[in-house]
Write an enzyme that holds these catalytic residues in place. Structure first.
Site, PDB file in Angstrom:
ATOM      1  N   LYS A  84       0.849  -1.199   0.000  1.00 30.83           N
ATOM      2  CA  LYS A  84       0.000   0.000   0.000  1.00 30.83           C
ATOM      3  C   LYS A  84       0.885   1.250   0.000  1.00 30.83           C
ATOM      4  O   LYS A  84       1.943   1.240   0.624  1.00 30.83           O
ATOM      5  CB  LYS A  84      -0.845   0.041   1.282  1.00 30.83           C
ATOM      6  CG  LYS A  84      -1.975  -0.953   1.343  1.00 30.83           C
ATOM      7  CD  LYS A  84      -2.778  -0.754   2.632  1.00 30.83           C
ATOM      8  CE  LYS A  84      -3.853  -1.813   2.798  1.00 30.83           C
ATOM      9  NZ  LYS A  84      -4.920  -1.740   1.794  1.00 30.83           N
ATOM     10  N   ARG A 112      -9.975 -11.584   2.598  1.00 33.75           N
ATOM     11  CA  ARG A 112     -10.871 -12.646   2.128  1.00 33.75           C
ATOM     12  C   ARG A 112     -10.225 -14.025   2.255  1.00 33.75           C
ATOM     13  O   ARG A 112     -10.917 -15.029   2.381  1.00 33.75           O
ATOM     14  CB  ARG A 112     -11.314 -12.339   0.687  1.00 33.75           C
ATOM     15  CG  ARG A 112     -10.229 -12.390  -0.324  1.00 33.75           C
ATOM     16  CD  ARG A 112     -10.612 -11.682  -1.626  1.00 33.75           C
ATOM     17  NE  ARG A 112     -10.590 -10.223  -1.470  1.00 33.75           N
ATOM     18  CZ  ARG A 112     -10.915  -9.375  -2.448  1.00 33.75           C
ATOM     19  NH1 ARG A 112     -11.312  -9.822  -3.617  1.00 33.75           N
ATOM     20  NH2 ARG A 112     -10.863  -8.062  -2.238  1.00 33.75           N
TER      21      ARG A 112
HETATM   22  N1  BES Z   1      -7.924  -3.705   4.615  1.00 30.61           N
HETATM   23  C1  BES Z   1      -8.079  -3.366   3.257  1.00 30.61           C
HETATM   24  C2  BES Z   1      -9.375  -2.620   2.951  1.00 30.61           C
HETATM   25  C3  BES Z   1      -9.572  -1.269   3.584  1.00 30.61           C
HETATM   26  C4  BES Z   1      -9.338  -0.115   2.858  1.00 30.61           C
HETATM   27  C5  BES Z   1     -10.059  -1.147   4.874  1.00 30.61           C
HETATM   28  C6  BES Z   1      -9.557   1.118   3.415  1.00 30.61           C
HETATM   29  C7  BES Z   1     -10.273   0.093   5.437  1.00 30.61           C
HETATM   30  C8  BES Z   1     -10.029   1.232   4.701  1.00 30.61           C
HETATM   31  C9  BES Z   1      -8.069  -4.640   2.398  1.00 30.61           C
HETATM   32  O1  BES Z   1      -7.276  -5.660   2.863  1.00 30.61           O
HETATM   33  C10 BES Z   1      -7.562  -4.253   1.058  1.00 30.61           C
HETATM   34  O2  BES Z   1      -6.427  -3.888   0.978  1.00 30.61           O
HETATM   35  N2  BES Z   1      -8.393  -4.354   0.041  1.00 30.61           N
HETATM   36  C11 BES Z   1      -8.011  -4.041  -1.293  1.00 30.61           C
HETATM   37  C12 BES Z   1      -8.537  -5.108  -2.207  1.00 30.61           C
HETATM   38  C13 BES Z   1      -8.038  -5.007  -3.618  1.00 30.61           C
HETATM   39  C14 BES Z   1      -6.555  -5.283  -3.676  1.00 30.61           C
HETATM   40  C15 BES Z   1      -8.786  -5.988  -4.477  1.00 30.61           C
HETATM   41  C16 BES Z   1      -8.620  -2.677  -1.652  1.00 30.61           C
HETATM   42  O3  BES Z   1      -9.750  -2.416  -1.244  1.00 30.61           O
HETATM   43  O4  BES Z   1      -7.931  -1.895  -2.283  1.00 30.61           O
HETATM   44 MG    MG Z   2      -5.292  -5.535   2.143  1.00 31.26          MG
END
Ligand code: BES
Ligand code: MG
Ligand code: ZN
Length: 492
Positions: free
Chosen positions: A272, A346
């Site tokens: 990230k 997931r």
């Molecule tokens: N923990 C994050 C999602 C999240 C984002 C929670 C902002 C709270 C605030 C999750 O693990 C994630 O990174 N999701 C990705 C999925 C994508 C790579 C398909 C996302 O939402 O960008």
């Molecule tokens: Mg994530």
């Protein structure tokens, strides 16, 4: 925090919150006070519009000073419990500014809302608005925290209902505050082992059983997807299982509550950017919600059976971390192509829900997760996104969420969306492309619940607040604790 009910209008507490309807109608006051409020309204000093406040100082005999905070409830015919929470929160924040430690809030008599609901809403608004997470900073010397809230002017014939509601809401508030604390604790402290320990302690206090499985036991269970996510961290994963059996006659009727428990999510090799990473201690918000809910359920001895499961781990980079392109296994035996290591939640949930169904025998299941940024894109920080496979179960959730004042909204889960998570080289892939990200993430988890009635709550937007808003405070919100409680309490 002490909560109390009193029939008297005044007491030794010289800080009083006085709710006022829009236009100036005010209850439980003497004629001269009522006339004064009318003058405020007439001269535009204070309108009674929802959430507006006005501070007033009175010099009493014997040199005592009494302070009053008037707070607007808006139009009487439009009053709801949620508006009461909001208004009382605003008023109590004024009390905090006055450096007071105790306050009374005058009861609101209204035919359209029950005494129990008014009582709970006042306490919820007041207590949750006062929440602070101060463990790591020096607080200034004149800083005071509120330690007592009393509802005043409760009519004799309403006292029994108000007292009953007070007893119930105490456990709900404790659960919500515990969830906020768990989320707000930084990830260098809140590692999987500590999350498990905290759950264990809360179980001992409230009366639910907690079993903690370590890495070897998780391996023995075959939770391969969960272990892949956990693999890169020196802080070992824990599988936390919380069991509460309050309905022994219906032992086979068990609700499963599964919470995402990423104590930190860097994204892994699909790293990230810092802006997106900095709040990722919130990624165990689902776990916090189920732990908080278990506290409230057990403490109030609900007649129900509930098993909560948290697969707690950290998603970080190391030489042995899982990588984009890997194909991994799962407890259910399905193979998964990992297209993005940041879609880790997931993977942990897949094994956690499968474990709950297969090993704990739950016959309906709710999972809660800070799962997708797409949930924030769709619904902001106001509403939790829901998908599931059972509409009547969703209707139960909706009713529960309304009692809690926590908003949910169902997204479609049409089978067409499942095409997006099919892989050409494995049974599933862990991302479904740019579109409908919240739905495809949820449907991925749904692939592991078999035919069990199931709801998936994406709380990515609602588990965390970037600023204070009414009774919701910056940081962890404790969202869904109360919704889950009412879902279990009012089970059909
Ligand atoms: N923990 C994050 C999602 C999240 C984002 C929670 C902002 C709270 C605030 C999750 O693990 C994630 O990174 N999701 C990705 C999925 C994508 C790579 C398909 C996302 O939402 O960008
Ligand atoms: Mg994530
Ligand atoms: Zn995550």
């Amino acid at each position: 925090m002490k909560l109390a009910i009193q029939t008297e209008r005044h007491s030794e507490i010289l800080m009083e919150v006085i709710p006022v309807f829009e236009g100036g109608e005010v209850q439980h006051v003497c004629n001269s006070c009522a006339a004064r409020v009318q003058r405020f309204v007439k001269f535009g000093t204070f309108s009674g519009k929802l959430g507006t406040t006005y501070k007033f100082t009175k010099e009493k005999d014997l040199g005592l000073i009494k302070e009053e905070v008037y707070v607007g409830l808006g139009k009487k015919e439009e009053l709801t419990p949620e508006k009461i929470r909001f208004a009382v929160a605003k008023a109590v924040k004024e009390v905090v500014k006055l450096h007071k430690e105790k306050t009374t809030v005058r009861f609101i008599d209204i035919d359209t809302i029950s005494t129990e609901e008014v009582t709970k809403a006042i306490f919820e608004g007041a207590v949750l608005a006062c929440y602070e997470f101060n463990s790591y900073k020096k607080v200034s010397e004149d800083h005071k925290s509120i330690n007592e809230i009393r509802i005043a002017s409760v009519a004799e014939e309403k006292v029994a209902d108000a007292e009953k509601a007070k007893e119930e809401v105490i456990a709900l508030l404790e659960g919500t505050i515990a969830a906020r604390d768990l989320v707000n604790e930084p990830a260098n402290v809140m590692v999987p082992a500590l999350l498990a320990e905290k759950a264990k302690k809360m179980g001992e206090e409230a009366g639910f059983q907690v079993e903690i499985k370590d890495k070897n036991e998780i391996e023995a269970l075959g939770m391969k997807a969960f272990l892949e996510v956990a693999k890169g961290s020196v802080n070992e994963p824990k599988l936390i299982i919380m069991r509460y059996f309050g309905d022994e006659e219906n032992k086979s009727n068990i609700t499963g509550l599964v919470g995402k428990g990423l104590t930190f999510d860097t994204g892994g090799y699909s790293l990230k950017p810092n802006d997106g990473m900095v709040t990722m201690k919130c990624d165990m918000g689902g776990a916090a919600a189920v732990i908080g809910a278990m506290h409230a359920i057990a403490k109030n001895e609900l007649k129900a059976n509930v098993v909560a499961v948290v697969a707690a781990c950290e998603n970080v980079i190391a030489g042995n971390s899982y990588k984009p392109g890997d194909i991994i296994g799962s407890m259910a035996g399905k193979t998964i192509e990992v297209l993005n290591t940041d879609a880790e939640g997931r993977l942990t949930l897949a094994d956690a829900v499968y474990y709950a169904v297969e090993k704990e025998g739950v016959n309906r299941i709710v999972d809660l997760a800070t799962l997708t940024g797409a949930a924030l894109v769709a619904l902001g920080d106001v509403t939790t996104a829901v998908i599931g496979n059972d509409d009547s179960f969703y209707q139960e959730l909706k009713a529960a969420s309304e009692l809690a004042g926590e908003k949910v909204w169902q997204l479609p889960a049409f089978p067409e969306y499942k095409e997006q998570i099919k892989s050409s080289i494995a049974d599933l892939k862990n991302t479904g492309g740019r579109f409908a990200g919240t739905i495809t993430a949820g449907l991925f988890v749904g692939e592991f619940v078999k035919d069990t009635p199931w709801l998936h709550l994406d709380i990515a937007g609602t588990a965390w607040a970037n600023s204070d808003k009414g009774y919701i405070t910056k940081g962890g919100t404790g969202n869904s604790v109360r919704t889950l409680y009412y879902l279990i309490k009012n089970q059909k």
